[in-house]
Write a protein that holds these residues in place. Structure first.
Motif, PDB file in Angstrom:
ATOM      1  N   ASP A   1       0.816  -1.215   0.000  1.00  0.00           N
ATOM      2  CA  ASP A   1       0.000   0.000   0.000  1.00  0.00           C
ATOM      3  C   ASP A   1       0.851   1.266   0.000  1.00  0.00           C
ATOM      4  O   ASP A   1       0.316   2.376   0.073  1.00  0.00           O
ATOM      5  N   LYS A   2       2.165   1.112  -0.088  1.00  0.00           N
ATOM      6  CA  LYS A   2       3.077   2.258  -0.054  1.00  0.00           C
ATOM      7  C   LYS A   2       3.980   2.214  -1.275  1.00  0.00           C
ATOM      8  O   LYS A   2       4.739   1.260  -1.466  1.00  0.00           O
ATOM      9  N   ALA A   3       3.913   3.242  -2.099  1.00  0.00           N
ATOM     10  CA  ALA A   3       4.758   3.330  -3.289  1.00  0.00           C
ATOM     11  C   ALA A   3       5.891   4.315  -3.055  1.00  0.00           C
ATOM     12  O   ALA A   3       5.707   5.364  -2.438  1.00  0.00           O
ATOM     13  N   VAL A   4       7.073   3.971  -3.548  1.00  0.00           N
ATOM     14  CA  VAL A   4       8.193   4.902  -3.577  1.00  0.00           C
ATOM     15  C   VAL A   4       8.297   5.396  -5.010  1.00  0.00           C
ATOM     16  O   VAL A   4       8.520   4.620  -5.945  1.00  0.00           O
ATOM     17  N   MET A   5       8.132   6.698  -5.209  1.00  0.00           N
ATOM     18  CA  MET A   5       8.054   7.272  -6.538  1.00  0.00           C
ATOM     19  C   MET A   5       9.448   7.388  -7.165  1.00  0.00           C
ATOM     20  O   MET A   5      10.469   7.420  -6.460  1.00  0.00           O
ATOM     21  N   PRO A   6       9.493   7.439  -8.497  1.00  0.00           N
ATOM     22  CA  PRO A   6      10.787   7.566  -9.187  1.00  0.00           C
ATOM     23  C   PRO A   6      11.591   8.761  -8.678  1.00  0.00           C
ATOM     24  O   PRO A   6      11.057   9.866  -8.541  1.00  0.00           O
ATOM     25  N   GLY A   7      12.844   8.538  -8.371  1.00  0.00           N
ATOM     26  CA  GLY A   7      13.719   9.600  -7.896  1.00  0.00           C
ATOM     27  C   GLY A   7      13.584   9.921  -6.426  1.00  0.00           C
ATOM     28  O   GLY A   7      14.374  10.716  -5.891  1.00  0.00           O
ATOM     29  N   SER A   8      12.589   9.334  -5.755  1.00  0.00           N
ATOM     30  CA  SER A   8      12.370   9.618  -4.329  1.00  0.00           C
ATOM     31  C   SER A   8      13.292   8.776  -3.457  1.00  0.00           C
ATOM     32  O   SER A   8      13.655   7.655  -3.802  1.00  0.00           O
ATOM     33  N   SER A   9      13.640   9.345  -2.301  1.00  0.00           N
ATOM     34  CA  SER A   9      14.459   8.639  -1.314  1.00  0.00           C
ATOM     35  C   SER A   9      13.679   8.482  -0.016  1.00  0.00           C
ATOM     36  O   SER A   9      12.908   9.371   0.365  1.00  0.00           O
ATOM     37  N   ILE A  10      13.879   7.360   0.633  1.00  0.00           N
ATOM     38  CA  ILE A  10      13.219   7.055   1.905  1.00  0.00           C
ATOM     39  C   ILE A  10      14.282   6.658   2.919  1.00  0.00           C
ATOM     40  O   ILE A  10      15.214   5.911   2.596  1.00  0.00           O
ATOM     41  N   THR A  11      14.153   7.156   4.150  1.00  0.00           N
ATOM     42  CA  THR A  11      15.034   6.746   5.245  1.00  0.00           C
ATOM     43  C   THR A  11      14.250   5.909   6.230  1.00  0.00           C
ATOM     44  O   THR A  11      13.173   6.303   6.678  1.00  0.00           O
ATOM     45  N   VAL A  12      14.792   4.751   6.568  1.00  0.00           N
ATOM     46  CA  VAL A  12      14.194   3.896   7.591  1.00  0.00           C
ATOM     47  C   VAL A  12      15.194   3.771   8.742  1.00  0.00           C
ATOM     48  O   VAL A  12      16.401   3.972   8.567  1.00  0.00           O
ATOM     49  N   ARG A  13      14.678   3.457   9.909  1.00  0.00           N
ATOM     50  CA  ARG A  13      15.561   3.248  11.048  1.00  0.00           C
ATOM     51  C   ARG A  13      15.070   2.058  11.860  1.00  0.00           C
ATOM     52  O   ARG A  13      13.871   1.780  11.923  1.00  0.00           O
ATOM     53  N   CYS A  14      16.007   1.373  12.477  1.00  0.00           N
ATOM     54  CA  CYS A  14      15.702   0.233  13.328  1.00  0.00           C
ATOM     55  C   CYS A  14      16.461   0.396  14.637  1.00  0.00           C
ATOM     56  O   CYS A  14      17.656   0.735  14.632  1.00  0.00           O
ATOM     57  N   ASP A  15      15.776   0.161  15.726  1.00  0.00           N
ATOM     58  CA  ASP A  15      16.371   0.272  17.051  1.00  0.00           C
ATOM     59  C   ASP A  15      17.074  -1.033  17.411  1.00  0.00           C
ATOM     60  O   ASP A  15      16.486  -2.113  17.301  1.00  0.00           O
ATOM     61  N   VAL A  16      18.328  -0.948  17.825  1.00  0.00           N
ATOM     62  CA  VAL A  16      19.067  -2.131  18.264  1.00  0.00           C
ATOM     63  C   VAL A  16      18.604  -2.490  19.675  1.00  0.00           C
ATOM     64  O   VAL A  16      18.595  -1.646  20.577  1.00  0.00           O
ATOM     65  N   SER A  17      18.220  -3.743  19.863  1.00  0.00           N
ATOM     66  CA  SER A  17      17.696  -4.200  21.146  1.00  0.00           C
ATOM     67  C   SER A  17      18.647  -3.872  22.297  1.00  0.00           C
ATOM     68  O   SER A  17      19.867  -4.046  22.185  1.00  0.00           O
ATOM     69  N   SER A  18      18.089  -3.423  23.399  1.00  0.00           N
ATOM     70  CA  SER A  18      18.907  -3.088  24.567  1.00  0.00           C
ATOM     71  C   SER A  18      19.641  -4.308  25.115  1.00  0.00           C
ATOM     72  O   SER A  18      20.723  -4.181  25.696  1.00  0.00           O
ATOM     73  N   TYR A  19      19.046  -5.499  24.930  1.00  0.00           N
ATOM     74  CA  TYR A  19      19.735  -6.722  25.378  1.00  0.00           C
ATOM     75  C   TYR A  19      21.041  -6.911  24.614  1.00  0.00           C
ATOM     76  O   TYR A  19      22.045  -7.352  25.189  1.00  0.00           O
ATOM     77  N   PHE A  20      21.047  -6.580  23.326  1.00  0.00           N
ATOM     78  CA  PHE A  20      22.270  -6.688  22.544  1.00  0.00           C
ATOM     79  C   PHE A  20      23.264  -5.602  22.935  1.00  0.00           C
ATOM     80  O   PHE A  20      24.471  -5.859  22.991  1.00  0.00           O
ATOM     81  N   ILE A  21      22.784  -4.399  23.202  1.00  0.00           N
ATOM     82  CA  ILE A  21      23.686  -3.327  23.624  1.00  0.00           C
ATOM     83  C   ILE A  21      24.408  -3.724  24.911  1.00  0.00           C
ATOM     84  O   ILE A  21      25.636  -3.533  25.044  1.00  0.00           O
ATOM     85  N   GLU A  22      23.688  -4.286  25.863  1.00  0.00           N
ATOM     86  CA  GLU A  22      24.305  -4.756  27.112  1.00  0.00           C
ATOM     87  C   GLU A  22      25.324  -5.856  26.837  1.00  0.00           C
ATOM     88  O   GLU A  22      26.404  -5.891  27.444  1.00  0.00           O
TER      89      GLU A  22
END
Length: 232
Positions: free
Chosen positions: A188-209
């Protein structure tokens, strides 16, 4: 030491002093294993594999077995997560499997065996978009602090694109895989020609520890943004 069987289009990974090896069309570029404790003990096996042959293939199946110091199997799973599983010659992808290890302490986990299989497949091709990634630790948001992996990709085609997937692999300075996560732009989500998208993912706190306890330092993020295209 546990024995490994290597067949055409099968790669086997073992924690030992031997160098990584490949058979058939798959080559092991990197493999890492982490034992994480939160409410229970989990073993996470990560691998970066490449198609070094001259024909398209698909990552097909996976198996993770976890052992104690006596070589006894503690658990196993064949549920694996594959990313950009359709590989053209010269392309790589990340795979990972994890499983809960019940009634043990982290120190009881001593070894593992990760097996992945591939097969010839020309039904789909994964188109890969230009992508830039980064890691930003200790981002303060309100009362909380987060450790983010970012990936910015660009639709460099002439058409709107749907169902884009992104895999983000957190690496240390030597290229060892510390963590993997993914994000998706659904139908349901289109990325149009020439468009840029930024995504982010949180690193689990268990892994940080776990990183802090074991002297592991995240240094960079490798990201693959792709869409699977059915071939006629």
């Amino acid at each position: 030491m546990k024995k490994t069987l290597v067949l055409m289009l099968v790669l086997a990974l073992v924690v030992c002093s031997l160098p990584a090896f490949a058979a058939g069309k798959l080559s092991v570029e990197q493999e890492d294993f982490h034992v994480i404790q939160n409410y229970s003990v989990f073993g996470y096996a990560y691998a970066k594999v490449a198609n070094v042959g001259d024909r398209p293939i698909k990552i097909n199946t996976g198996l993770l077995e976890i052992f104690n110091a006596d070589g006894e199997a503690l658990t196993s799973t064949d549920y694996y997560t594959e990313y950009a599983e359709y590989l053209q010659p010269g392309e790589y992808t990340y795979i990972w499997l994890y499983d809960e290890v019940e009634d043990v302490e982290p120190g009881d986990v001593d070894d593992y065996l990760l097996t992945a299989t591939g097969k010839a497949d020309t039904d789909y091709v994964s188109y890969r978009f230009p992508c830039v990634a980064s890691y930003e630790p200790n981002v303060e948001e309100g009362y909380w602090t987060y450790n983010y992996m970012y990936a910015t990709f660009t639709n460099d085609t002439d058409e709107p694109v749907y169902d884009i997937s992104i895999v983000l692999a957190l690496l240390d300075a030597d290229g060892h895989i510390l963590y993997i996560d993914d994000a998706h732009m659904y139908s349901d989500k289109a990325v149009m020609p020439g468009s840029s998208i930024t995504v982010r993912c949180d690193v689990s706190s268990y892994f940080i520890e776990y990183f802090e306890k074991n002297g592991l330092v995240p240094a960079s993020v490798d990201a693959i943004a792709y869409v699977n295209i059915e071939q006629e």
